[in-house]
Structures are given as structure tokens and as C-alpha cells.
Scaffold this motif. Structure first.
Motif, PDB file in Angstrom:
ATOM      1  N   LEU A  47      26.004  21.037 -20.837  1.00  0.00           N
ATOM      2  CA  LEU A  47      25.186  20.160 -21.662  1.00  0.00           C
ATOM      3  C   LEU A  47      23.776  20.710 -21.863  1.00  0.00           C
ATOM      4  O   LEU A  47      23.084  20.317 -22.802  1.00  0.00           O
ATOM      5  CB  LEU A  47      25.127  18.757 -21.050  1.00  0.00           C
ATOM      6  CG  LEU A  47      26.464  18.018 -20.952  1.00  0.00           C
ATOM      7  CD1 LEU A  47      26.282  16.692 -20.248  1.00  0.00           C
ATOM      8  CD2 LEU A  47      27.081  17.826 -22.314  1.00  0.00           C
ATOM      9  N   LEU A  50      22.935  22.269 -25.340  1.00  0.00           N
ATOM     10  CA  LEU A  50      22.964  21.451 -26.547  1.00  0.00           C
ATOM     11  C   LEU A  50      21.559  21.146 -27.061  1.00  0.00           C
ATOM     12  O   LEU A  50      20.636  20.930 -26.273  1.00  0.00           O
ATOM     13  CB  LEU A  50      23.690  20.128 -26.283  1.00  0.00           C
ATOM     14  CG  LEU A  50      25.133  20.210 -25.808  1.00  0.00           C
ATOM     15  CD1 LEU A  50      25.698  18.807 -25.619  1.00  0.00           C
ATOM     16  CD2 LEU A  50      25.983  21.008 -26.768  1.00  0.00           C
ATOM     17  N   ARG A  55      23.194  16.404 -28.872  1.00  0.00           N
ATOM     18  CA  ARG A  55      23.337  15.336 -27.865  1.00  0.00           C
ATOM     19  C   ARG A  55      23.494  13.975 -28.538  1.00  0.00           C
ATOM     20  O   ARG A  55      24.271  13.131 -28.086  1.00  0.00           O
ATOM     21  CB  ARG A  55      22.149  15.312 -26.916  1.00  0.00           C
ATOM     22  CG  ARG A  55      22.160  16.414 -25.890  1.00  0.00           C
ATOM     23  CD  ARG A  55      20.882  16.349 -25.038  1.00  0.00           C
ATOM     24  NE  ARG A  55      20.926  17.341 -24.013  1.00  0.00           N
ATOM     25  CZ  ARG A  55      21.412  17.128 -22.782  1.00  0.00           C
ATOM     26  NH1 ARG A  55      21.877  15.957 -22.454  1.00  0.00           N
ATOM     27  NH2 ARG A  55      21.435  18.096 -21.899  1.00  0.00           N
ATOM     28  N   LEU A  58      26.981  13.855 -29.829  1.00  0.00           N
ATOM     29  CA  LEU A  58      27.904  13.700 -28.699  1.00  0.00           C
ATOM     30  C   LEU A  58      27.918  12.253 -28.206  1.00  0.00           C
ATOM     31  O   LEU A  58      28.976  11.705 -27.899  1.00  0.00           O
ATOM     32  CB  LEU A  58      27.528  14.652 -27.562  1.00  0.00           C
ATOM     33  CG  LEU A  58      28.414  14.604 -26.326  1.00  0.00           C
ATOM     34  CD1 LEU A  58      29.861  14.956 -26.662  1.00  0.00           C
ATOM     35  CD2 LEU A  58      27.870  15.548 -25.252  1.00  0.00           C
ATOM     36  N   LEU A  92      31.202  23.172 -25.878  1.00  0.00           N
ATOM     37  CA  LEU A  92      31.617  22.498 -24.645  1.00  0.00           C
ATOM     38  C   LEU A  92      33.047  22.859 -24.244  1.00  0.00           C
ATOM     39  O   LEU A  92      33.559  22.338 -23.259  1.00  0.00           O
ATOM     40  CB  LEU A  92      31.468  20.983 -24.797  1.00  0.00           C
ATOM     41  CG  LEU A  92      30.035  20.512 -25.067  1.00  0.00           C
ATOM     42  CD1 LEU A  92      30.010  19.023 -25.316  1.00  0.00           C
ATOM     43  CD2 LEU A  92      29.118  20.887 -23.924  1.00  0.00           C
ATOM     44  N   ALA A 104      30.771  12.869 -22.710  1.00  0.00           N
ATOM     45  CA  ALA A 104      29.633  12.001 -23.042  1.00  0.00           C
ATOM     46  C   ALA A 104      29.497  10.874 -22.031  1.00  0.00           C
ATOM     47  O   ALA A 104      28.395  10.560 -21.575  1.00  0.00           O
ATOM     48  CB  ALA A 104      29.781  11.444 -24.450  1.00  0.00           C
ATOM     49  N   ALA A 107      28.325  12.150 -18.632  1.00  0.00           N
ATOM     50  CA  ALA A 107      26.921  12.545 -18.669  1.00  0.00           C
ATOM     51  C   ALA A 107      26.001  11.350 -18.851  1.00  0.00           C
ATOM     52  O   ALA A 107      24.784  11.487 -18.812  1.00  0.00           O
ATOM     53  CB  ALA A 107      26.695  13.552 -19.790  1.00  0.00           C
TER      54      ALA A 107
END
Length: 110
Positions: A47, A50, A55, A58, A92, A104, A107
Motif C-alpha cells: 500500500l 499507492l 488509495r 481502493l 497490488l 481495502a 488496511a
């Protein structure tokens, strides 16, 4: 003789199911889910690569939005949203949108 209340026939099963669910770490509907003890999972290093916009896309994929919905929410064209999703799949190393959504959620983006 019936062991149920109200004549619906489900009362003992609902009560037993609630007990079992609570024992297994669940919570009744409308309550916060039980949190497991232990350390939080480590952030995924993929991540870090990105951009801010990736983000955002995502996070929208994690919410289950289509390319059209992502485009409308982020003021993009649907083709640009599709391009971002394709880039996310590559960066990813995800097989499909479902894996992106899982990433997603893990995270904390969605």
C-alpha cells in the motif's frame, strides 16, 4: 406441551443460538462485534506504493462501488476509474476486485 413462548416455535432456538454466538465471540445484531485480543495485523507494504488518488479509488472498491459509482464520487470519467482499478490490480498483485476489497478492508480504508 409446547416449550415456546408466543406460539411462534422459535424462542428456544433463538435463545440457544444467541448463547452459542456469544460463546464463539459473536454479538447480537445491533451491537458492536467482538474484537479479538492480540496485536493488530501489520500494514501491507504494497500500500505504500499507492498514490493518494489510488488509495481513494481502493477505498471505493472496498465499499463495493462500480466503476461508474467511483467515477461519480471522485469526479472522474468512468474510463479513468476503470484505469485506476486496473492499475491497482497490477500494483497490488490482486486477481480481481474482490481481492482489492479485502485489501481495502484489512488496511482500514473501507
Amino acid at each position: 406441551m409446547s416449550r415456546t413462548r408466543g406460539g411462534c416455535g422459535l424462542w428456544p432456538f433463538r435463545r440457544d443460538g444467541l448463547r452459542l454466538s456469544t460463546r464463539l465471540g459473536g454479538a447480537p445484531l445491533g451491537h458492536e462485534p467482538a474484537r479479538r485480543a492480540g496485536p493488530a495485523p501489520a500494514p501491507d507494504p504494497r500500500l505504500d506504493r499507492l498514490t493518494t488518488r489510488e488509495r481513494e479509488v481502493l477505498a471505493r472498491v472496498g465499499l463495493g462501488e462500480s466503476n461508474q459509482e467511483i467515477a461519480a464520487a471522485l469526479f472522474l470519467s468512468p474510463a479513468t476509474a476503470r484505469t485506476y482499478v486496473g492499475r491497482l490490480l497490477g500494483k497490488l498483485q490482486a486477481r480481481d476486485r474482490t481481492q482489492l476489497a479485502v485489501l481495502a478492508h484489512r488496511a482500514g480504508l473501507a
